[in-house]
Design a protein around this motif. Sequence first.
Motif, PDB file in Angstrom:
ATOM      1  N   ASP A  88       6.729   4.234  -0.756  1.00 51.33           N
ATOM      2  CA  ASP A  88       6.667   2.975  -1.487  1.00 51.33           C
ATOM      3  C   ASP A  88       5.200   2.534  -1.594  1.00 51.33           C
ATOM      4  O   ASP A  88       4.397   2.775  -0.677  1.00 51.33           O
ATOM      5  CB  ASP A  88       7.480   1.900  -0.774  1.00 51.33           C
ATOM      6  CG  ASP A  88       7.592   0.634  -1.606  1.00 51.33           C
ATOM      7  OD1 ASP A  88       8.435   0.601  -2.514  1.00 51.33           O
ATOM      8  OD2 ASP A  88       6.807  -0.310  -1.356  1.00 51.33           O
ATOM      9  N   ALA A  89       4.860   1.859  -2.692  1.00 58.13           N
ATOM     10  CA  ALA A  89       3.466   1.459  -2.918  1.00 58.13           C
ATOM     11  C   ALA A  89       2.978   0.427  -1.908  1.00 58.13           C
ATOM     12  O   ALA A  89       1.768   0.188  -1.810  1.00 58.13           O
ATOM     13  CB  ALA A  89       3.304   0.925  -4.338  1.00 58.13           C
ATOM     14  N   SER A  90       3.870  -0.167  -1.146  1.00 57.92           N
ATOM     15  CA  SER A  90       3.430  -1.083  -0.092  1.00 57.92           C
ATOM     16  C   SER A  90       2.592  -0.360   0.958  1.00 57.92           C
ATOM     17  O   SER A  90       1.846  -0.989   1.713  1.00 57.92           O
ATOM     18  CB  SER A  90       4.639  -1.742   0.572  1.00 57.92           C
ATOM     19  OG  SER A  90       5.479  -0.759   1.167  1.00 57.92           O
ATOM     20  N   ARG A  91       2.691   0.970   0.978  1.00 56.12           N
ATOM     21  CA  ARG A  91       1.908   1.762   1.929  1.00 56.12           C
ATOM     22  C   ARG A  91       0.729   2.473   1.249  1.00 56.12           C
ATOM     23  O   ARG A  91       0.153   3.408   1.802  1.00 56.12           O
ATOM     24  CB  ARG A  91       2.819   2.790   2.602  1.00 56.12           C
ATOM     25  CG  ARG A  91       3.971   2.150   3.383  1.00 56.12           C
ATOM     26  CD  ARG A  91       4.754   3.178   4.131  1.00 56.12           C
ATOM     27  NE  ARG A  91       3.951   3.847   5.151  1.00 56.12           N
ATOM     28  CZ  ARG A  91       4.358   4.930   5.818  1.00 56.12           C
ATOM     29  NH1 ARG A  91       5.552   5.469   5.567  1.00 56.12           N
ATOM     30  NH2 ARG A  91       3.569   5.477   6.728  1.00 56.12           N
ATOM     31  N   ALA A  92       0.376   2.011   0.050  1.00 55.45           N
ATOM     32  CA  ALA A  92      -0.656   2.696  -0.743  1.00 55.45           C
ATOM     33  C   ALA A  92      -1.994   2.795  -0.017  1.00 55.45           C
ATOM     34  O   ALA A  92      -2.648   3.837  -0.040  1.00 55.45           O
ATOM     35  CB  ALA A  92      -0.836   2.002  -2.092  1.00 55.45           C
ATOM     36  N   SER A  93      -2.421   1.733   0.631  1.00 58.45           N
ATOM     37  CA  SER A  93      -3.719   1.759   1.305  1.00 58.45           C
ATOM     38  C   SER A  93      -3.720   2.765   2.449  1.00 58.45           C
ATOM     39  O   SER A  93      -4.639   3.592   2.571  1.00 58.45           O
ATOM     40  CB  SER A  93      -4.074   0.366   1.831  1.00 58.45           C
ATOM     41  OG  SER A  93      -5.334   0.380   2.463  1.00 58.45           O
ATOM     42  N   GLU A  94      -2.698   2.733   3.280  1.00 58.08           N
ATOM     43  CA  GLU A  94      -2.589   3.647   4.419  1.00 58.08           C
ATOM     44  C   GLU A  94      -2.545   5.104   3.964  1.00 58.08           C
ATOM     45  O   GLU A  94      -3.279   5.964   4.489  1.00 58.08           O
ATOM     46  CB  GLU A  94      -1.320   3.310   5.204  1.00 58.08           C
ATOM     47  CG  GLU A  94      -1.003   4.267   6.342  1.00 58.08           C
ATOM     48  CD  GLU A  94       0.399   4.053   6.890  1.00 58.08           C
ATOM     49  OE1 GLU A  94       0.712   4.677   7.932  1.00 58.08           O
ATOM     50  OE2 GLU A  94       1.182   3.276   6.289  1.00 58.08           O
TER      51      GLU A  94
END
Length: 464
Positions: free
Chosen positions: A232-238
């Motif tokens: 999911d893009a909520s984890r894009a930074s990680e």
Amino acid sequence: MSLNDLAIDVPRAAVAAAASELRATLGDRVLLRGDAGYDDARTPWNLAVAQHPFAVVIPRTAQDVVDVVRAATRSGLRIAPQSTGHAAGALSDTDLTHTVLVSLRALRGATVDPEARTARVLGGSLWNDLLEAAAPHGLTALHGSAGDVSVVGYSLSGGLSFYARAHGLAVNAVRAVEVVTADGSLVRATADEHPDLFWALRGGAGSFGVVVAIEIDLLPLADVYAGMLLWDASRASEVSQAWAEWTRSAPETATTTLRILNLPPLPELPPFLSGRAVVVIDGAIEETDAAAVALLEPLRALQPEVDTFDRIPAPALVGVHMDPPEPSPSVTCHAVLGELPARAVEAFVAAAKTPGLFVQELRHLGGSVNRRPEDGGAIASLAGEYLVHSVAMVPAPDAAPAATAAVRAGVAALVAWRVDALALTFVDAPGADRGVAFGASWTRLRQLKLAYDPANLFAAARPV
């Protein structure tokens, strides 16, 4: 100003005569405005671009191409070669009013020589055509990320494949080019025959003629370890920071991309993608299963919700990137980066939230992509370690300005890490500084253009 920007002035009185000349020479092979089939024939793969040429010809043989070049020359018209029109955006500021669009869509076919590991590919052939012919022999090619892209246009403009870090740009696999030049001659150009033209075509492509066939080297690969990881893009930074760190030590046998996709709720999309924003790592690893598994371990430790990496038949690699399978309206922008520190990754992730942006992508370069072979052509390598690529869809013409602004913003976010380089196959808009793309080859290439096409007959998507 490019030579391609110089329009040929055809008096109104000559228009009817030009049409009559084309009809007399080409018969039903030519489609003029108002003819049934003209609108379909002029429409490129990129549906965001409206092309309105003087006429369209769909040749089925090399002789057809010779005929149209000679007829256009007699009529005072120009020629615009086009295989599929994926790069039609780059031609969108060229006046086609007095130009014959030579659509090579019907000139298709690939013949494989399994002993020599080469293939002869006709000018309008798609990668799917070649991969289907090569697979029974355990062979594949330095193809792009979509199977419906033209082999010729992609290869002669550089070509950045999922094998690129190990094997370099696809243009270096080209061994011969069969091209109809401005005087209407069918010429075979190789390192030994017409070497100057062969050098120029490998990068200059459609600026020097209509390419009716190329011969390329193939790779002895029946299968490859490839696939994608999705979160999911909520984890894009990680995920993005982890990928950037991973690429710094990844071997040249691994060529991957990182993408953040903002997907609309469409029924044709699978449920795990429809209406979502996701981050994806995809690509290919030319290693044994055990070595590939070990290499992917740091990324798999992030527990993706989808993991398709596995040993797959080589032809299936064109489906891994999930490029649109049908003609689509879009605008794009790209830049080449010299490095990708943590601040650049954060800028990339933030830019992916730009309103209207469909895809924000980073491709890993380096390795053989950076190394120019001694016998290379006008394009033979690409500087930089990463390529940032932004894509926006254009569902209606009035959406084009906002889409264009979105992709420019997506790339501008990483301007601090940009280097002076461009990948020609990613140039899909007018106005690009092609001198940057060609670098030290630029001066010689323009001199050869004047020698082989002094009247500027050919209007190319990426002109010299």
